[in-house]
Design a protein around this motif. Structure first.
Motif: not given
Length: 66
Positions: A45-61
């Motif tokens: 909770v509160g990890d905006a960078t981690g949440l962004r990475e979690a959202i973007v990573r599957p699409f980057a792969k």
């Protein structure tokens, strides 16, 4: 603020049933529905960078496979 209610769980379950990537914060209540590891990307909770990475990573792969 910690949340003991599982708001949004229906959406998580529907996304997983459709084999969609799931990214979520590790709030109490929601993570209890995810018994199997690696079923969803859970960030603190509160990890905006981690949440962004979690959202973007599957699409980057996916785009790197094309």
């Amino acid at each position: 603020m910690d949340n003991k209610y599982a708001a949004g769980v229906q959406v998580l379950l529907e996304a997983m049933a459709c084999k969609r990537p799931v990214a979520m914060t590790g709030t109490q209540g929601r993570v209890d529905y995810l018994a199997a590891p690696d079923i969803a990307k859970v960030v603190n909770v509160g990890d905006a960078t981690g949440l962004r990475e979690a959202i973007v990573r599957p699409f980057a792969k996916k785009s790197s496979r094309s």
